[in-house]
Scaffold this motif. Structure first.
Motif, short mmCIF file in Angstrom:
data_model
loop_
_atom_site.label_atom_id
_atom_site.label_comp_id
_atom_site.label_asym_id
_atom_site.label_seq_id
_atom_site.Cartn_x
_atom_site.Cartn_y
_atom_site.Cartn_z
N ALA A 24 16.96 32.33 130.82
CA ALA A 24 15.94 32.45 131.87
C ALA A 24 15.00 33.61 131.57
CB ALA A 24 16.59 32.62 133.23
N GLY A 25 15.57 34.73 131.14
CA GLY A 25 14.74 35.86 130.76
C GLY A 25 13.82 35.53 129.59
N THR A 26 14.34 34.76 128.64
CA THR A 26 13.53 34.33 127.50
C THR A 26 12.36 33.48 127.97
OG1 THR A 26 15.44 34.41 126.02
CG2 THR A 26 13.57 33.08 125.31
N ALA A 27 12.62 32.57 128.88
CA ALA A 27 11.54 31.74 129.43
C ALA A 27 10.48 32.61 130.10
CB ALA A 27 12.10 30.72 130.41
N LEU A 55 7.81 27.55 123.93
CA LEU A 55 8.98 26.73 124.20
C LEU A 55 10.25 27.57 124.08
CD1 LEU A 55 10.38 23.95 124.61
CD2 LEU A 55 10.35 23.73 122.10
N THR A 56 11.13 27.48 125.06
CA THR A 56 12.45 28.07 125.00
C THR A 56 13.46 26.97 124.72
OG1 THR A 56 11.89 29.85 126.54
CG2 THR A 56 14.23 29.35 126.26
N VAL A 57 14.21 27.11 123.63
CA VAL A 57 15.22 26.11 123.27
C VAL A 57 16.58 26.68 123.68
CG1 VAL A 57 16.21 24.70 121.45
CG2 VAL A 57 13.80 25.38 121.34
N ASN A 105 8.97 26.00 130.41
CA ASN A 105 9.01 25.09 129.28
C ASN A 105 10.31 25.29 128.51
OD1 ASN A 105 8.27 23.27 127.29
ND2 ASN A 105 6.87 24.68 126.25
N VAL A 106 11.33 24.51 128.86
CA VAL A 106 12.67 24.69 128.30
C VAL A 106 13.21 23.35 127.80
CG1 VAL A 106 15.06 25.41 128.78
CG2 VAL A 106 13.14 26.61 129.86
N GLU A 107 13.83 23.38 126.62
CA GLU A 107 14.47 22.19 126.06
C GLU A 107 15.95 22.49 125.84
OE1 GLU A 107 14.15 19.67 121.90
OE2 GLU A 107 12.29 20.27 122.92
N SER A 108 16.83 21.63 126.33
CA SER A 108 18.28 21.82 126.22
C SER A 108 18.82 21.07 125.00
CB SER A 108 18.96 21.30 127.49
OG SER A 108 20.37 21.37 127.37
N VAL A 109 19.65 21.80 124.21
CA VAL A 109 20.19 21.26 122.96
C VAL A 109 21.68 21.59 122.88
CG1 VAL A 109 20.12 21.50 120.44
CG2 VAL A 109 17.99 21.43 121.74
N LEU A 110 22.46 20.70 122.30
CA LEU A 110 23.89 20.92 122.10
C LEU A 110 24.24 20.96 120.62
CD1 LEU A 110 25.40 18.48 124.78
CD2 LEU A 110 24.86 20.91 125.04
#
Length: 297
Positions: free
Chosen positions: A176-179, A186-188, A237-242
């Motif tokens: 969240a801080g990165t965003a 873009l925050t991944v 602007n956040v993208e979730s990755v596993l």
């Protein structure tokens, strides 16, 4: 809440006490990449930023109480020592011994409570419910989020050509801080497959309880993403990755073998996503968040 989410104010507040960690421009698998070497921060992780910003905001308490899987506890113990305050840190019995030792070496009282972070947090909240005590949240607090966001603000200032920032996710404070601090980049948000509370929250549309089963769980083992970070992430602007366990461990080993960067498993999670081709951008930054592992020859 807007004022407490200011990364600029947080940066000015904590500047006398933290290191401005360097960047390393490199190449991996034929792609340019920037590493933010936050594992070189005092206490061995980014957590000192949020802990200090929290303690330097608002009335000064008589003593500090918190719960941690390890890195946050080291940071709070160190921040309390810097400010001359006594601290008690509750940890689960599964805490790595190296992290437990560092908490005590920083001057805090260490109490083991339960097998999960949630158990330790419940015990810590009870202990903090007395006059003069203050509980320092690990991630579910706007002042902590703003403090963590100073990492991304440094990245943007030192490498404005970076177009995405990949970061490991625990309870959500750092991502969240990165965003907040990324200047719209873009925050991944990267998580292990079986330690993915943010990914599951995004799918559900709200924070939900999630499985915690990963070699990186001591740093990323929140059972539920925090309400405060989820609110921030929902509007950025956040993208979730596993990534898999095998991928993150291979990434940790490669960071050492190829770049001589020694980090704990959690810090290798975003690099694992990069190596797997899951981090977009012409020049992404991989935030290496911590190095609190015990290494033996």
């Amino acid at each position: 809440m807007t004022a407490t989410l200011s990364t600029e104010a947080a940066a000015a507040r904590i500047a006398p006490y933290i290191r401005r960690t360097p960047l390393l421009r490199a190449e991996a698998d034929g792609r340019p990449v920037v590493f933010k070497l936050e594992h070189l921060q005092r206490t061995g992780s980014f957590k000192l930023r949020g802990a200090l910003n929290s303690l330097l905001t608002g009335p000064r308490p008589e003593r500090i109480v918190t719960a941690s899987g390890g890195n946050h506890g080291i940071a709070v113990a160190t921040a309390a020592a810097i400010l001359g305050l006594p601290a008690t840190v509750f940890v689960p019995t599964t805490v790595p011994e190296g992290k437990a030792r560092r908490i005590e070496e920083a001057g805090a009282r260490l109490i083991r409570a339960g097998d999960r972070y949630a158990d330790a947090a419940a015990a810590a909240h009870e202990a903090a419910d007395v006059p003069g005590a203050r509980y320092v949240e690990a991630y579910n607090d706007p002042t902590v989020i703003a403090g963590q966001g100073t990492v991304a603000a440094e990245i943007v200032e030192d490498a404005p050509d970076v177009d995405a920032i990949a970061v490991a996710v625990g309870g959500g404070g750092l991502v969240a801080g990165t965003a907040l601090g990324s200047g719209g980049r873009l925050t991944v948000a990267v998580e292990p497959e079986r330690c993915a509370c943010l990914h599951e929250a995004i799918e559900a549309g709200h924070p939900v309880d999630a499985e915690v089963n990963s070699v990186a769980a001591s740093a990323l083992g929140a059972t539920r993403v925090g309400e405060a970070p989820f609110a921030v992430l929902s509007s950025h602007n956040v993208e979730s990755v596993l990534v898999s366990e095998a991928e993150l461990l291979a990434a940790r080993d490669r960071l050492w073998e190829e770049f001589r960067l020694a980090v704990e498993p959690a810090a290798a999670v975003p690099f694992a996503a990069f190596l797997a081709g899951r981090v977009p951008g012409a020049l992404p930054c991989i935030l290496l968040c911590g190095a609190n592992s015990d290494w033996t020859p």
